[in-house]
Write an enzyme that holds these catalytic residues in place. Structure first.
Site, PDB file in Angstrom:
ATOM      1  N   CYS A  42       1.161  -1.207  -0.102  1.00  0.00           N
ATOM      2  CA  CYS A  42       0.303   0.007   0.489  1.00  0.00           C
ATOM      3  C   CYS A  42       0.641   1.008   0.076  1.00  0.00           C
ATOM      4  CB  CYS A  42      -1.272   0.247   1.494  1.00  0.00           C
ATOM      5  SG  CYS A  42      -2.175   1.493   1.361  1.00  0.00           S
ATOM      6  N   CYS A 327      38.403 -17.465  22.590  1.00  0.00           N
ATOM      7  CA  CYS A 327      38.591 -18.405  21.109  1.00  0.00           C
ATOM      8  C   CYS A 327      37.648 -18.884  20.892  1.00  0.00           C
ATOM      9  CB  CYS A 327      39.605 -19.657  22.152  1.00  0.00           C
ATOM     10  SG  CYS A 327      39.804 -21.405  20.599  1.00  0.00           S
TER      11      CYS A 327
END
Length: 354
Positions: A42, A327
C-alpha cells in the site's frame, strides 16, 4: 460533461506525459536531483518514511510495472493491469544517497512475501525496486544480497529488481493520504500487520536488527550441520581446519545467525591454537559470558547476546592490552571484509581501519 472511458484514458495519458516532461524539465533545471522508485505494498504507508528524510524533495504515490496505459486505482487494485502500487521519490544525492534510500525501503516491507504485503494480497501489492540507471541497479542488487546474508527473516528475499518504466501518478486523493486522512490512515495501518512485522525484526528507531528468534527446525534448515552443531549444541570445530583461523584480511566477524557484529580483525591475533582468537569483542554488551563446567574443567563460555549461539570460550592468556583470548569457532561467524562493510550496512565500522 459526460466523458467516456476512452476520453478519460486519453486525458490520463496526456497527464502522464505531462508529468514526465515537467519532472524532466525540473531535472534539467536542477541537475543535482535524481529519482528512486519503490513498491512496498500500500503506497499510503510508503510516503511518510521517505518524506521525513533530509534530502528528499518529493514523494508521489502511483503505479508502475504493468501493461495498461494510464491505469486507475480501481483497475490496479483489482489486479487487472500488472502494475504495482509504488512511490516515486525525487531526492538530492548531495544530501542523501541512493544506498541510504534502499536501507529505508528494506525497513518498511516484508521482502520475503511474493504474494503481496501484509493484509493486502495480490501482485499489485508486491515489493519491487525499479532502477533508473545502471548505478542504481548495481546498488539495488548489492543491497538485496547484503540483506539476505544478514539472515534476518529466515526466508529468501524475493523482492524484484527491474528497470523503471512509465510511472503513472495516482489520483489526487491518494497523495499524502497519511496527512490528509490521519485517522483513517492510522486505523488501516494499525490493522494491516505491517507495524507488527517491522517491530518484530527491527529496533524502535528502525535502524538496528532485533534479537533473532527462530525455531530449531528453521535453524537446522538455514545452517550447515557443523554450524548447527557448534552454535546450538555447544560443539567445537577442528583446529587448523576451519574457515578463519588463518584469515588475515581486514574486516569484521558477525554472528552467523543474526548478523550482529561481534569481533574485528583489528583485535585478532595469532594464538597458535588453530582457532580465530581476539583480544576483545566489538561491544561487550553483545557478548554473554557464562561459567562452563563441562569436560571436568572450569571455563568461561562466550555466547552471542543476539542469537544465544555458542561462540567459544574466553581465557586469560591473551596479549596486551586486555590479556584476554577470545577463542571462537569459525562456524559461529561470518566474515565481512572491509571493502563490503558499506554495502552490507556496517559502514560505521569503517573508521576502525583508517
Amino acid at each position: 460533461m459526460n466523458l467516456n472511458k476512452s476520453t478519460l484514458k486519453t486525458f490520463a495519458i496526456i497527464l502522464a506525459i505531462s508529468w514526465t516532461l515537467i519532472t524532466g524539465v525540473a531535472h534539467v533545471m536542477a541537475t543535482d536531483t535524481q529519482k528512486a522508485t519503490f513498491a512496498g505494498g500500500c503506497f499510503w504507508c510508503m510516503e511518510h518514511p521517505f518524506e521525513s528524510l533530509d534530502g528528499v524533495i518529493s514523494v508521489v504515490s502511483g503505479y508502475i510495472g504493468g501493461h495498461e496505459e494510464a491505469p486507475t486505482y480501481k483497475e490496479v487494485s483489482a489486479g487487472k493491469t500488472g502494475h504495482a502500487e509504488a512511490v516515486e521519490i525525487t531526492y538530492d544525492p548531495d544530501k542523501i544517497s541512493y544506498e541510504e534510500l534502499l536501507e529505508v525501503f528494506w525497513r518498511q516491507v516484508d521482502p520475503t512475501d511474493g504474494g503481496g504485503q501484509f493484509v493486502d494480497r495480490g501482485s499489485q501489492y508486491r515489493t519491487g525496486i525499479f532502477y533508473h540507471d545502471d548505478a542504481q541497479k548495481k546498488a539495488a542488487l548489492a543491497s538485496k544480497e547484503a540483506l539476505g546474508k544478514k539472515r534476518i527473516f529466515g526466508k529468501p528475499i524475493v523482492t524484484e529488481i527491474t528497470r523503471a518504466t512509465t510511472f503513472y501518478p495516482a489520483e489526487e486523493y491518494h497523495q499524502d493520504y497519511y496527512k490528509e486522512n490521519p485517522i483513517r490512515y492510522k486505523f488501516y495501518r494499525s490493522r494491516s500487520g505491517r507495524d507488527d512485522f517491522l517491530e518484530k525484526h527491527w529496533t524502535k528507531d528502525g535502524k538496528g536488527i532485533k534479537q533473532t528468534t527462530w525455531t530449531e527446525e528453521e535453524l537446522k534448515e538455514r545452517l550447515t550441520p557443523l554450524q548447527y552443531k557448534v552454535t546450538r549444541k555447544n560443539g567445537t570445530e577442528r583446529p587448523f581446519d576451519n574457515a578463519y583461523w588463518d584469515n588475515k584480511q581486514e574486516g569484521i566477524y558477525v554472528d552467523i545467525i543474526s548478523g550482529a557484529p561481534l569481533f574485528s580483525s583489528t583485535d585478532k591475533f595469532v594464538s597458535g591454537t588453530g582457532w580465530p582468537s581476539f583480544t576483545r569483542p566489538l561491544k561487550t554488551a553483545d557478548i554473554d559470558e557464562v561459567e562452563d563446567s563441562s569436560f571436568f574443567m572450569k571455563r568461561v563460555e562466550v555466547r552471542s547476546g543476539h542469537s544465544d549461539s555458542h561462540l567459544g570460550h574466553v581465557f586469560t592468556d591473551g596479549p596486551a592490552p586486555t590479556g584476554l583470548r577470545y577463542c571462537i569457532n569459525s562456524a559461529a561467524l561470518r566474515f565481512v571484509p572491509k571493502k563490503d562493510l558499506k554495502k552490507e550496512g556496517y559502514e560505521h565500522y569503517l573508521p576502525l581501519f583508517e
